[in-house]
Design a protein around this motif. Sequence first.
Motif, PDB file in Angstrom:
ATOM      1  N   MET A   1       5.360  36.844  63.592  1.00 11.59           N
ATOM      2  CA  MET A   1       4.641  35.756  62.916  1.00 11.59           C
ATOM      3  C   MET A   1       3.357  36.290  62.291  1.00 11.59           C
ATOM      4  O   MET A   1       3.052  36.036  61.138  1.00 11.59           O
ATOM      5  CB  MET A   1       4.334  34.636  63.935  1.00 11.59           C
ATOM      6  N   GLY A   2       2.614  37.041  63.089  1.00 15.19           N
ATOM      7  CA  GLY A   2       1.368  37.622  62.585  1.00 15.19           C
ATOM      8  C   GLY A   2       1.618  38.445  61.340  1.00 15.19           C
ATOM      9  O   GLY A   2       0.901  38.336  60.348  1.00 15.19           O
ATOM     10  N   SER A   3       2.690  39.231  61.381  1.00 21.04           N
ATOM     11  CA  SER A   3       2.944  40.101  60.235  1.00 21.04           C
ATOM     12  C   SER A   3       3.437  39.296  59.035  1.00 21.04           C
ATOM     13  O   SER A   3       3.148  39.622  57.904  1.00 21.04           O
ATOM     14  CB  SER A   3       3.958  41.183  60.617  1.00 21.04           C
ATOM     15  N   ARG A   4       4.154  38.232  59.335  1.00 20.62           N
ATOM     16  CA  ARG A   4       4.641  37.406  58.236  1.00 20.62           C
ATOM     17  C   ARG A   4       3.458  36.781  57.474  1.00 20.62           C
ATOM     18  O   ARG A   4       3.416  36.743  56.255  1.00 20.62           O
ATOM     19  CB  ARG A   4       5.541  36.298  58.791  1.00 20.62           C
ATOM     20  N   LEU A   5       2.480  36.334  58.261  1.00 24.41           N
ATOM     21  CA  LEU A   5       1.292  35.730  57.663  1.00 24.41           C
ATOM     22  C   LEU A   5       0.529  36.754  56.822  1.00 24.41           C
ATOM     23  O   LEU A   5       0.031  36.453  55.736  1.00 24.41           O
ATOM     24  CB  LEU A   5       0.389  35.203  58.792  1.00 24.41           C
ATOM     25  N   ARG A   6       0.478  37.996  57.364  1.00 20.95           N
ATOM     26  CA  ARG A   6      -0.242  39.042  56.632  1.00 20.95           C
ATOM     27  C   ARG A   6       0.457  39.342  55.296  1.00 20.95           C
ATOM     28  O   ARG A   6      -0.185  39.415  54.255  1.00 20.95           O
ATOM     29  CB  ARG A   6      -0.319  40.319  57.473  1.00 20.95           C
ATOM     30  N   ALA A   8       2.378  37.394  53.615  1.00 27.56           N
ATOM     31  CA  ALA A   8       2.195  36.254  52.719  1.00 27.56           C
ATOM     32  C   ALA A   8       0.795  36.271  52.109  1.00 27.56           C
ATOM     33  O   ALA A   8       0.629  36.077  50.902  1.00 27.56           O
ATOM     34  CB  ALA A   8       2.431  34.945  53.482  1.00 27.56           C
ATOM     35  N   ALA A   9      -0.201  36.537  52.953  1.00 29.74           N
ATOM     36  CA  ALA A   9      -1.583  36.500  52.464  1.00 29.74           C
ATOM     37  C   ALA A   9      -1.815  37.596  51.425  1.00 29.74           C
ATOM     38  O   ALA A   9      -2.379  37.353  50.354  1.00 29.74           O
ATOM     39  CB  ALA A   9      -2.564  36.646  53.626  1.00 29.74           C
ATOM     40  N   LEU A  10      -1.348  38.822  51.741  1.00 27.72           N
ATOM     41  CA  LEU A  10      -1.587  39.935  50.816  1.00 27.72           C
ATOM     42  C   LEU A  10      -0.846  39.730  49.495  1.00 27.72           C
ATOM     43  O   LEU A  10      -1.396  39.963  48.419  1.00 27.72           O
ATOM     44  CB  LEU A  10      -1.164  41.259  51.457  1.00 27.72           C
ATOM     45  N   ALA A  11       0.393  39.267  49.607  1.00 24.50           N
ATOM     46  CA  ALA A  11       1.162  39.035  48.379  1.00 24.50           C
ATOM     47  C   ALA A  11       0.535  37.895  47.581  1.00 24.50           C
ATOM     48  O   ALA A  11       0.420  37.978  46.352  1.00 24.50           O
ATOM     49  CB  ALA A  11       2.614  38.699  48.727  1.00 24.50           C
ATOM     50  N   GLY A  12       0.106  36.854  48.281  1.00 25.89           N
ATOM     51  CA  GLY A  12      -0.502  35.705  47.603  1.00 25.89           C
ATOM     52  C   GLY A  12      -1.756  36.107  46.852  1.00 25.89           C
ATOM     53  O   GLY A  12      -1.917  35.802  45.661  1.00 25.89           O
ATOM     54  N   VAL A  13      -2.638  36.828  47.542  1.00 26.42           N
ATOM     55  CA  VAL A  13      -3.894  37.256  46.919  1.00 26.42           C
ATOM     56  C   VAL A  13      -3.607  38.167  45.723  1.00 26.42           C
ATOM     57  O   VAL A  13      -4.205  38.018  44.649  1.00 26.42           O
ATOM     58  CB  VAL A  13      -4.782  37.978  47.965  1.00 26.42           C
ATOM     59  N   SER A  14      -2.658  39.091  45.891  1.00 23.72           N
ATOM     60  CA  SER A  14      -2.355  40.034  44.802  1.00 23.72           C
ATOM     61  C   SER A  14      -1.766  39.319  43.588  1.00 23.72           C
ATOM     62  O   SER A  14      -2.107  39.630  42.445  1.00 23.72           O
ATOM     63  CB  SER A  14      -1.355  41.099  45.259  1.00 23.72           C
ATOM     64  N   PHE A  74       3.368  32.276  46.254  1.00 16.81           N
ATOM     65  CA  PHE A  74       3.663  33.706  46.095  1.00 16.81           C
ATOM     66  C   PHE A  74       3.947  34.338  47.463  1.00 16.81           C
ATOM     67  O   PHE A  74       4.857  35.152  47.621  1.00 16.81           O
ATOM     68  CB  PHE A  74       2.494  34.439  45.429  1.00 16.81           C
ATOM     69  N   GLY A  75       3.129  33.955  48.436  1.00 21.35           N
ATOM     70  CA  GLY A  75       3.293  34.491  49.788  1.00 21.35           C
ATOM     71  C   GLY A  75       4.680  34.186  50.331  1.00 21.35           C
ATOM     72  O   GLY A  75       5.341  35.042  50.931  1.00 21.35           O
ATOM     73  N   ALA A  76       5.137  32.961  50.083  1.00 22.33           N
ATOM     74  CA  ALA A  76       6.462  32.565  50.573  1.00 22.33           C
ATOM     75  C   ALA A  76       7.551  33.440  49.954  1.00 22.33           C
ATOM     76  O   ALA A  76       8.503  33.843  50.637  1.00 22.33           O
ATOM     77  CB  ALA A  76       6.708  31.088  50.250  1.00 22.33           C
ATOM     78  N   THR A  77       7.402  33.781  48.664  1.00 24.07           N
ATOM     79  CA  THR A  77       8.438  34.614  48.035  1.00 24.07           C
ATOM     80  C   THR A  77       8.455  36.009  48.669  1.00 24.07           C
ATOM     81  O   THR A  77       9.505  36.615  48.839  1.00 24.07           O
ATOM     82  CB  THR A  77       8.227  34.760  46.503  1.00 24.07           C
ATOM     83  N   ALA A  78       7.274  36.499  49.036  1.00 25.54           N
ATOM     84  CA  ALA A  78       7.210  37.825  49.664  1.00 25.54           C
ATOM     85  C   ALA A  78       7.861  37.800  51.046  1.00 25.54           C
ATOM     86  O   ALA A  78       8.562  38.749  51.430  1.00 25.54           O
ATOM     87  CB  ALA A  78       5.756  38.282  49.765  1.00 25.54           C
ATOM     88  N   VAL A  79       7.633  36.708  51.781  1.00 25.70           N
ATOM     89  CA  VAL A  79       8.234  36.602  53.120  1.00 25.70           C
ATOM     90  C   VAL A  79       9.755  36.553  52.999  1.00 25.70           C
ATOM     91  O   VAL A  79      10.482  37.248  53.737  1.00 25.70           O
ATOM     92  CB  VAL A  79       7.683  35.354  53.856  1.00 25.70           C
TER      93      VAL A  79
END
Length: 489
Positions: A1-6, A8-14, A74-79
């Motif tokens: 879960m922690g990694s999924r959030l990371r 998502a966050a990194l992909a979203g920000v990028s 965006f984060g969701a697509t990365a996950v």
Amino acid sequence: MGSRLRVAALAGVSGVAGSFAAAGYTRQFVAAPVDALVVRATPGALVAWMITNVGESAHVLHVALAVGIVAGLFGATAVVGRAVAARSGWRLAGAGLAGVLSWAVAATITDAPGLALAAGAPVAVVTAVEAGPAARRELDVTRRRVVRSTVGALGFASVASAVGWYQSVGVGDDAVPAATGERSEAVQERLEAAADRELDLAADDVPGLVSPIGEFYNVDIAEFDPTVPDDDWTLTVTGEVESPQQFDFADVRERPTEHRFVTLRCVGEGLNGRKLDTAVWTGTPLKPLLEEVDPGGDCGCAMLRAHDDYFVQFPVDALEDAFLAWGMNGRPLPKSHGHPVRVLVPGHWGETNVKWLSEIELLDEEADGYWEERGWHGTGPVNTVAKLWDDTRLADGRIEVAGHAYAGTRGIERVEVSTDGGRTWTDAELSEPLPGEDVWRQWHHVYEPDGTHEVVVRATDGEGQLQPEERADSFPSGATGWVSKRIEP
Ligand SMILES: Nc1nc2c(c(=O)[nH]1)N[C@H]1C(S)=C(S)[C@@H](COP(=O)(O)O)O[C@H]1N2
Ligand SMILES: [Mo]
């Protein structure tokens, strides 16, 4: 879960940063259309509360929310992409999927498929890095990957944001073509005439009689101003008319040109607020254009629409003396004030002065405008107000109080000042009125202070009506009351 959030966050920000780098602070930035939706979906009561209590900084909140929503998508697509990579064991398939999905999201939102690549690509890269071989679970490999993707994504986001900001310089008023050209002589003369009429004030917090572009207040429903090139602009006059018409920029520019001083005031401003400004506007009267279409309609009212989806309805009679403006203080109308053409409706609240004007529809039945749908009554004539914008202690110990007064087309006849909380009144000195039907005046008054005291100001309009004393908030019909201030010795 922690990694999924990371991830998502990194992909979203990028993804958001990539889009910002490519589009700058414009309507092609992915957050822009989402921001418009957020603003549109906000209940009117909350908007009114924000305007009265939070003010200008409220926009930071809705833009942040819009950025958050897009980053989440965006984060969701990365996950999803990483999960596909893990399942299939095919890392690039997952990364590609995330990239394509986020590109599709960005392209759909902004309607700019080319620029959307700048959002999809970084999401794909983050996903690829994060979807590294999952079988090897050794701690240092995982940690190295985390460090690499975090540093990489945040580094990219910083650089991309800087590029975006750099791009956005000039997206505002300065981007208007020929903004640096010479002012016409006619406008120059008027600016000088206005400067001659200004009072000689000790106060430094009271603006002159003409507000420079950039200091002129701004009220927009949209955070991101529409970009409307001169050549793309048209005004259609439709609805209950004998002969619908379309005018383009050249049609309008060919008409007789006038330069008018006109003051604008927003119904949402506080009693002593500063959403009150004056410019010399260059344009042409609207009436001859309306006569060409021969307006009809049972309600005698018109809906004006704009390129930012703003709309406002009011009586056609109010358009009788209206003006189509394409110049401001001798410059092409700046983007933030409605480039290339806005309407100016003398004496009415700011909201009737539609920017980026696109359509005038003559109606058969009354309808609400954008602000009326949100509970405001801002389509009528302005309230009379005397502002108390500065108090300055002079070298000889006396005090100067000063500000502006405005009553729309009724004009300002008199401003009175009380330095004893309203018991006695003295006439303030007023600036010579500017030529024009709808202009403010400056006032000031100098007196010997006597201990702690309360200064009160009130105006009388050109029809002899005293500014009402009873206090009301700006919502829904504009602030009323007399401005007062306690002054310590
Ligand atoms: N198209 C459009 N026109 C608009 C608005 C807007 O959001 N969109 N805001 C209105 C409001 S509420 C005011 S007070 C004035 C402000 O004009 P300014 O930003 O040039 O000062 O524009 C009016 N015209
Ligand atoms: Mo307004």
